[in-house]
Design an enzyme around this catalytic site. Structure first.
Site, PDB file in Angstrom:
ATOM      1  CB  SER A 245     -59.162  33.095 -30.485  1.00  0.00           C
ATOM      2  OG  SER A 245     -60.443  33.064 -29.896  1.00  0.00           O
TER       3      SER A 245
ATOM      4  CE1 TYR B 174     -60.447  37.418 -33.504  1.00  0.00           C
ATOM      5  CE2 TYR B 174     -61.561  35.533 -32.530  1.00  0.00           C
ATOM      6  CZ  TYR B 174     -60.525  36.434 -32.534  1.00  0.00           C
ATOM      7  OH  TYR B 174     -59.543  36.357 -31.562  1.00  0.00           O
TER       8      TYR B 174
END
Length: 332
Positions: free
Chosen positions: A144, A157
């Site tokens: 990501s 996250y």
């Protein structure tokens, strides 16, 4: 000249019952691959398996919690027993928590890290045990832009994705030391329209949303399939991913202030959240949640940046030839 038909590959996708993992499974199935679907949600797995079969692939649905190493190892054994040696393993499973750091309990934080970080550690271990013995295979990590730039309300996250960058740096160096031909690629994603924003644990006052611009998961899935066929260390998907990563490197302090002002509102819709809504942190939410989230009308079905990134060498060569031709023309 005789053209050889492409042989189907054995592909493992974790977190394959919904969202990006399901889109990735679709993309491999369209090539006729044998696709093992690993996730906790039995209903979603069965629906994903039917979609893989309809697209020309051979599915194998395996109910597994990736945070449990013994379950992941057992799943890998079953895949090789029923489908054959694993060619590609895609670590995609994750667990989203949308809340400020001090609102997250120790158990919630631990579970989020266990799924998003240790789930990939377990997947990497199961894959590399087998691939290094055969000196062949490709391990792909779904990363990501938030693996390079933390944002508010997603510390679980962001921390896990940052940790995965360190893990794969170490693993790549070890494989090089051993002279292994096993390949590792990290594919770093932008904000995507997936069900995680209604299934993740949220303690925000309004419903969670991806930070725009938002892309459809099929954009990222195409990048993962392309990565499986090429020796590339990293792939960045979407112009926003490029901007986030480079911006963090060049102006991290400025981004701290910017995200402090905008990072809360940009991750919430105008609709009030339902504090009683179920979430998938500790157990799956019943039902089939599909591939897309609720943001189809705001999501991009393609990325202009992605083809440029995937074919950068050809592009550079073409620009070089064009430059040389222009120089010759100028001399004349």
């Amino acid at each position: 000249m005789i053209r050889r038909e492409r042989q189907p590959k054995v592909v493992v996708v974790t977190g394959a019952s919904a969202g990006l993992g399901r889109a990735i499974a679709h993309a491999f199935a369209e090539r006729g691959d044998r696709v093992a679907l690993l996730a906790r949600n039995r209903t979603g797995l069965e629906a994903a398996a039917e979609e893989v079969r309809a697209r020309g692939g051979q599915p194998l649905a395996v109910e597994v919690d990736v945070a449990d190493d013994s379950q992941v190892e057992a799943a890998a054994e079953r895949v090789e027993r029923e489908l054959g040696p694993i060619d590609v393993w895609v670590n995609n499973a994750m667990a989203a928590v949308f809340a400020s750091f001090l609102e997250i309990t120790p158990d919630e934080y631990r579970r989020g890290v266990e799924v998003t970080f240790l789930g990939s550690v377990n997947g990497a271990r199961a894959a590399l045990r087998r691939m290094t013995e055969r000196d062949a295979g490709h391990l792909i990590q779904v990363g990501s832009s938030l693996a390079f730039r933390g944002i508010p309300l997603q510390s679980v996250y962001c921390a896990a994705k940052h940790a995965l960058n360190g893990l794969y740096d170490s693993l790549r160096a070890e494989l090089l030391h051993d002279g292994s031909r096993v390949q590792i690629t990290s594919v770093h994603m932008p904000a995507m329209n997936t069900p995680q924003f209604r299934l993740g644990l949220s303690k925000m006052p309004r419903r969670a949303q991806p930070v725009p611009p938002i892309y459809q998961p099929e954009v990222a899935a195409r990048a993962v399939v392309w990565a499986s066929e090429h020796r590339r260390r990293e792939i960045w998907v979407g112009a926003s991913t490029v901007g986030t990563i480079l911006g963090s490197r060049l102006a991290g302090g400025l981004l701290d202030h910017y995200l402090g002002r905008t990072g809360y509102s940009s991750q919430q819709t105008n609709e009030p959240a339902d504090p009683a809504a179920p979430n998938y942190l500790f157990s799956p939410v019943p039902g089939d949640h599909g591939t897309h989230g609720p943001f189809d009308d705001r999501s991009h079905p393609r990325s202009i940046q992605l083809p440029l990134s995937l074919h950068r060498r050809s592009l550079a060569a073409g620009l070089g030839l064009a430059g040389a031709a222009a120089a010759l023309a100028f001399r004349r």
